[in-house]
Scaffold this motif. Structure first.
Motif, PDB file in Angstrom:
ATOM      1  N   PHE A 178      26.223   7.597  81.784  1.00  0.00           N
ATOM      2  CA  PHE A 178      27.363   7.475  80.889  1.00  0.00           C
ATOM      3  C   PHE A 178      28.225   8.734  80.873  1.00  0.00           C
ATOM      4  O   PHE A 178      29.230   8.781  80.161  1.00  0.00           O
ATOM      5  CB  PHE A 178      26.873   7.167  79.473  1.00  0.00           C
ATOM      6  CG  PHE A 178      26.049   5.907  79.397  1.00  0.00           C
ATOM      7  CD1 PHE A 178      26.650   4.660  79.331  1.00  0.00           C
ATOM      8  CD2 PHE A 178      24.664   5.972  79.421  1.00  0.00           C
ATOM      9  CE1 PHE A 178      25.901   3.506  79.277  1.00  0.00           C
ATOM     10  CE2 PHE A 178      23.897   4.820  79.367  1.00  0.00           C
ATOM     11  CZ  PHE A 178      24.516   3.582  79.298  1.00  0.00           C
ATOM     12  N   GLY A 179      27.816   9.747  81.633  1.00  0.00           N
ATOM     13  CA  GLY A 179      28.563  10.992  81.655  1.00  0.00           C
ATOM     14  C   GLY A 179      28.177  11.958  80.563  1.00  0.00           C
ATOM     15  O   GLY A 179      28.836  12.988  80.374  1.00  0.00           O
ATOM     16  N   ASN A 180      27.100  11.648  79.813  1.00  0.00           N
ATOM     17  CA  ASN A 180      26.603  12.590  78.814  1.00  0.00           C
ATOM     18  C   ASN A 180      25.943  13.770  79.518  1.00  0.00           C
ATOM     19  O   ASN A 180      25.195  13.589  80.489  1.00  0.00           O
ATOM     20  CB  ASN A 180      25.584  11.916  77.897  1.00  0.00           C
ATOM     21  CG  ASN A 180      26.163  10.710  77.188  1.00  0.00           C
ATOM     22  OD1 ASN A 180      27.306  10.731  76.748  1.00  0.00           O
ATOM     23  ND2 ASN A 180      25.383   9.640  77.087  1.00  0.00           N
ATOM     24  N   CYS A 181      26.192  14.977  79.033  1.00  0.00           N
ATOM     25  CA  CYS A 181      25.701  16.195  79.677  1.00  0.00           C
ATOM     26  C   CYS A 181      24.537  16.757  78.871  1.00  0.00           C
ATOM     27  O   CYS A 181      24.731  17.279  77.761  1.00  0.00           O
ATOM     28  CB  CYS A 181      26.820  17.226  79.772  1.00  0.00           C
ATOM     29  SG  CYS A 181      28.226  16.668  80.770  1.00  0.00           S
ATOM     30  N   LEU A 182      23.326  16.661  79.405  1.00  0.00           N
ATOM     31  CA  LEU A 182      22.132  17.151  78.738  1.00  0.00           C
ATOM     32  C   LEU A 182      21.991  18.640  79.024  1.00  0.00           C
ATOM     33  O   LEU A 182      22.004  19.063  80.187  1.00  0.00           O
ATOM     34  CB  LEU A 182      20.892  16.389  79.207  1.00  0.00           C
ATOM     35  CG  LEU A 182      20.690  14.984  78.613  1.00  0.00           C
ATOM     36  CD1 LEU A 182      21.804  14.016  79.033  1.00  0.00           C
ATOM     37  CD2 LEU A 182      19.343  14.422  79.026  1.00  0.00           C
ATOM     38  N   LEU A 183      21.853  19.434  77.968  1.00  0.00           N
ATOM     39  CA  LEU A 183      21.895  20.888  78.074  1.00  0.00           C
ATOM     40  C   LEU A 183      20.488  21.491  78.015  1.00  0.00           C
ATOM     41  O   LEU A 183      19.546  20.873  77.518  1.00  0.00           O
ATOM     42  CB  LEU A 183      22.733  21.465  76.930  1.00  0.00           C
ATOM     43  CG  LEU A 183      24.163  20.927  76.791  1.00  0.00           C
ATOM     44  CD1 LEU A 183      24.821  21.519  75.551  1.00  0.00           C
ATOM     45  CD2 LEU A 183      24.985  21.242  78.039  1.00  0.00           C
ATOM     46  N   ASN A 184      20.398  22.737  78.481  1.00  0.00           N
ATOM     47  CA  ASN A 184      19.121  23.462  78.378  1.00  0.00           C
ATOM     48  C   ASN A 184      18.984  24.074  76.985  1.00  0.00           C
ATOM     49  O   ASN A 184      18.658  25.257  76.828  1.00  0.00           O
ATOM     50  CB  ASN A 184      19.012  24.534  79.461  1.00  0.00           C
ATOM     51  CG  ASN A 184      20.038  25.654  79.279  1.00  0.00           C
ATOM     52  OD1 ASN A 184      21.115  25.453  78.694  1.00  0.00           O
ATOM     53  ND2 ASN A 184      19.711  26.830  79.782  1.00  0.00           N
ATOM     54  N   LEU A 185      19.226  23.256  76.004  1.00  0.00           N
ATOM     55  CA  LEU A 185      19.176  23.661  74.600  1.00  0.00           C
ATOM     56  C   LEU A 185      18.279  22.688  73.855  1.00  0.00           C
ATOM     57  O   LEU A 185      18.662  21.545  73.600  1.00  0.00           O
ATOM     58  CB  LEU A 185      20.584  23.664  73.996  1.00  0.00           C
ATOM     59  CG  LEU A 185      20.699  23.973  72.502  1.00  0.00           C
ATOM     60  CD1 LEU A 185      20.173  25.365  72.181  1.00  0.00           C
ATOM     61  CD2 LEU A 185      22.161  23.831  72.049  1.00  0.00           C
ATOM     62  N   ARG A 186      17.078  23.133  73.547  1.00  0.00           N
ATOM     63  CA  ARG A 186      16.156  22.265  72.816  1.00  0.00           C
ATOM     64  C   ARG A 186      16.726  21.982  71.426  1.00  0.00           C
ATOM     65  O   ARG A 186      17.365  22.840  70.818  1.00  0.00           O
ATOM     66  CB  ARG A 186      14.779  22.910  72.717  1.00  0.00           C
ATOM     67  CG  ARG A 186      14.101  23.093  74.072  1.00  0.00           C
ATOM     68  CD  ARG A 186      12.638  23.427  73.869  1.00  0.00           C
ATOM     69  NE  ARG A 186      11.957  23.769  75.099  1.00  0.00           N
ATOM     70  CZ  ARG A 186      11.444  22.888  75.968  1.00  0.00           C
ATOM     71  NH1 ARG A 186      11.591  21.600  75.744  1.00  0.00           N
ATOM     72  NH2 ARG A 186      10.822  23.305  77.054  1.00  0.00           N
ATOM     73  N   ILE A 187      16.478  20.783  70.929  1.00  0.00           N
ATOM     74  CA  ILE A 187      17.052  20.367  69.652  1.00  0.00           C
ATOM     75  C   ILE A 187      16.709  21.357  68.548  1.00  0.00           C
ATOM     76  O   ILE A 187      17.568  21.745  67.748  1.00  0.00           O
ATOM     77  CB  ILE A 187      16.574  18.952  69.293  1.00  0.00           C
ATOM     78  CG1 ILE A 187      17.142  17.931  70.289  1.00  0.00           C
ATOM     79  CG2 ILE A 187      16.966  18.578  67.869  1.00  0.00           C
ATOM     80  CD1 ILE A 187      16.565  16.535  70.164  1.00  0.00           C
ATOM     81  N   GLU A 188      15.467  21.817  68.528  1.00  0.00           N
ATOM     82  CA  GLU A 188      15.041  22.701  67.444  1.00  0.00           C
ATOM     83  C   GLU A 188      15.639  24.108  67.555  1.00  0.00           C
ATOM     84  O   GLU A 188      15.579  24.885  66.606  1.00  0.00           O
ATOM     85  CB  GLU A 188      13.511  22.800  67.406  1.00  0.00           C
ATOM     86  CG  GLU A 188      12.883  23.342  68.673  1.00  0.00           C
ATOM     87  CD  GLU A 188      12.541  22.271  69.691  1.00  0.00           C
ATOM     88  OE1 GLU A 188      11.722  22.555  70.570  1.00  0.00           O
ATOM     89  OE2 GLU A 188      13.117  21.162  69.600  1.00  0.00           O
ATOM     90  N   ALA A 189      16.233  24.432  68.699  1.00  0.00           N
ATOM     91  CA  ALA A 189      16.811  25.766  68.883  1.00  0.00           C
ATOM     92  C   ALA A 189      18.255  25.858  68.391  1.00  0.00           C
ATOM     93  O   ALA A 189      18.806  26.959  68.290  1.00  0.00           O
ATOM     94  CB  ALA A 189      16.752  26.174  70.351  1.00  0.00           C
ATOM     95  N   LEU A 190      18.878  24.719  68.086  1.00  0.00           N
ATOM     96  CA  LEU A 190      20.262  24.753  67.613  1.00  0.00           C
ATOM     97  C   LEU A 190      20.290  25.210  66.154  1.00  0.00           C
ATOM     98  O   LEU A 190      19.591  24.642  65.310  1.00  0.00           O
ATOM     99  CB  LEU A 190      20.908  23.374  67.732  1.00  0.00           C
ATOM    100  CG  LEU A 190      22.404  23.328  67.365  1.00  0.00           C
ATOM    101  CD1 LEU A 190      23.232  24.063  68.402  1.00  0.00           C
ATOM    102  CD2 LEU A 190      22.878  21.890  67.228  1.00  0.00           C
ATOM    103  N   PRO A 191      21.076  26.219  65.825  1.00  0.00           N
ATOM    104  CA  PRO A 191      21.141  26.677  64.430  1.00  0.00           C
ATOM    105  C   PRO A 191      21.524  25.547  63.491  1.00  0.00           C
ATOM    106  O   PRO A 191      22.491  24.820  63.725  1.00  0.00           O
ATOM    107  CB  PRO A 191      22.232  27.756  64.470  1.00  0.00           C
ATOM    108  CG  PRO A 191      22.249  28.230  65.886  1.00  0.00           C
ATOM    109  CD  PRO A 191      21.915  27.023  66.718  1.00  0.00           C
ATOM    110  N   ALA A 192      20.758  25.390  62.429  1.00  0.00           N
ATOM    111  CA  ALA A 192      20.976  24.275  61.514  1.00  0.00           C
ATOM    112  C   ALA A 192      22.317  24.363  60.811  1.00  0.00           C
ATOM    113  O   ALA A 192      22.898  23.348  60.425  1.00  0.00           O
ATOM    114  CB  ALA A 192      19.844  24.227  60.482  1.00  0.00           C
ATOM    115  N   ARG A 193      22.858  25.570  60.649  1.00  0.00           N
ATOM    116  CA  ARG A 193      24.082  25.719  59.866  1.00  0.00           C
ATOM    117  C   ARG A 193      25.346  25.487  60.696  1.00  0.00           C
ATOM    118  O   ARG A 193      26.431  25.335  60.141  1.00  0.00           O
ATOM    119  CB  ARG A 193      24.128  27.120  59.251  1.00  0.00           C
ATOM    120  CG  ARG A 193      23.018  27.368  58.235  1.00  0.00           C
ATOM    121  CD  ARG A 193      23.090  28.765  57.679  1.00  0.00           C
ATOM    122  NE  ARG A 193      24.320  28.969  56.929  1.00  0.00           N
ATOM    123  CZ  ARG A 193      24.733  30.155  56.492  1.00  0.00           C
ATOM    124  NH1 ARG A 193      24.012  31.233  56.773  1.00  0.00           N
ATOM    125  NH2 ARG A 193      25.852  30.264  55.804  1.00  0.00           N
TER     126      ARG A 193
END
Length: 259
Positions: A178-193
Motif C-alpha cells: 500500500f506504500g506504507n513505510c515501516l520505520l526502524n522505530l519501535r512503537i515503544e520508543a516513540l515519545p508519548a508526548r
C-alpha cells in the motif's frame, strides 16, 4: 505431525524460482505444509528480510521451520546456517539475515552439504530445500551440520531509532503493497508526548491511531501491525509521495507536544 515450512525470498513471482524451490520441498516432504511468507523482498536486501522474519515468527506455531533465501553470495564460499530458538528452526545463508537471533539464546549449526551437483546460482532449490525437507521429516540439525558459536557467524547491526532533543533520525525498513513505510522505530520508543512532527523538507506529519484519522493525501505517523511505527497516506502511497524505499533515511522533528 510434520511441521510447517515458512518460505521467505527475494525471488519475486515473475520467474519459476519460487515454484521450483517449493516443488523440491514437496517432492522430498510431500506432507509438509508450505507457507509463503513473502517473495517480494527487495533484491539482495538482507536487513529487510531479517526484519520481516523477526516480525513474523511470533505468529507461527512453535515447531515451524523458516526457510529464508536472500542470498547475494550464492555459489561462493559462504555457508548455510541452521539455528533453533525455542522449538522454531531457521535456515538462511551466513550473511547476517539471522542477526536478530543473536543474544536470544539460540543454538547454531553450520550445514555440511555435498554441493557437487548443485547449481552454483540456485542453492535455494538444490541445497536449502532438500536440507529443509530433511529437517521437516525429523532430522536433527546436529546430524546435518556442526555446532558453531554464534560469534563465528556474520552479524549485521540493526540500528533502532531513538528520540534525541525532539528529533528522530529514522530509516525505512520495508515498504508494503500500500506504500506504507515501516520505520526502524519501535512503537515503544516513540515519545508519548509528541503529537505533531515535521519532515526535514518541512512537510508536517500528524500522529494518528488509524489510517482513517488522516485526511485524503495527508501524511501520518502511526503504530503499525509489525511492531514499528510507519508513515502512511490515507488513500495513497506514502513511498511514492515522499520518494522513499527500503534503506532510505529521514529525520522527524517534534513540533507539538501534549501537555
Amino acid at each position: 505431525m510434520i511441521p510447517p515450512i515458512v518460505v521467505l525470498t527475494d525471488f519475486g513471482l515473475a520467474d519459476p524460482y519460487v515454484g521450483q524451490m517449493k516443488g523440491a520441498l514437496l517432492r522430498l516432504a510431500p506432507a509438509a505444509p508450505v507457507v509463503d511468507l513473502c517473495h517480494e523482498v527487495q533484491p539482495h536486501c538482507i536487513l529487510q528480510a531479517g526484519f520481516l522474519l523477526e516480525a513474523s515468527r511470533p505468529h507461527f506455531p512453535d515447531d515451524s521451520i523458516f526457510l529464508a533465501v536472500v542470498d547475494p553470495g550464492v555459489g561462493s564460499e559462504r555457508s548455510i546456517l541452521m539455528a533453533r530458538l525455542g522449538g522454531q528452526l531457521f535456515l538462511a545463508p551466513d550473511n547476517g539475515l539471522l542477526s536478530f537471533l543473536h543474544g536470544q539464546g539460540a543454538s547454531w549449526w553450520r550445514a555440511e552439504l555435498d554441493t557437487a551437483t548443485a547449481s552454483r546460482t540456485f542453492h535455494g532449490r538444490d541445497l536449502f530445500a532438500p536440507l529443509t525437507a530433511r529437517l521437516a521429516l525429523g532430522a536433527d540439525p546436529s546430524a546435518l551440520g556442526r555446532a558453531v558459536d554464534p560469534g563465528s557467524t556474520v552479524r549485521l547491526e540493526q540500528t533502532w531509532a531513538e528520540a534525541s532533543n525532539g528529533r528522530l533520525d529514522c530509516a525505512v525498513l520495508h515498504v508494503d503493497r500500500f506504500g506504507n513505510c515501516l520505520l526502524n522505530l519501535r512503537i515503544e520508543a516513540l515519545p508519548a508526548r509528541g503529537r505533531a512532527w515535521m519532515l526535514d523538507d518541512g512537510r508536517r506529519i500528524a500522529r494518528v491511531s488509524t489510517y482513517a484519522d488522516l485526511a485524503p493525501g495527508q501524511v501520518g505517523l502511526l503504530a503499525g501491525s509489525q511492531g514499528v511505527m510507519e508513515l502512511a497516506v490515507n488513500g495513497g502511497s506514502c513511498a511514492d509521495l515522499l520518494g522513499l524505499a527500503p534503506g532510505r533515511t529521514l529525520r522527524l522533528t517534534c513540533t507539538e507536544q501534549r501537555p
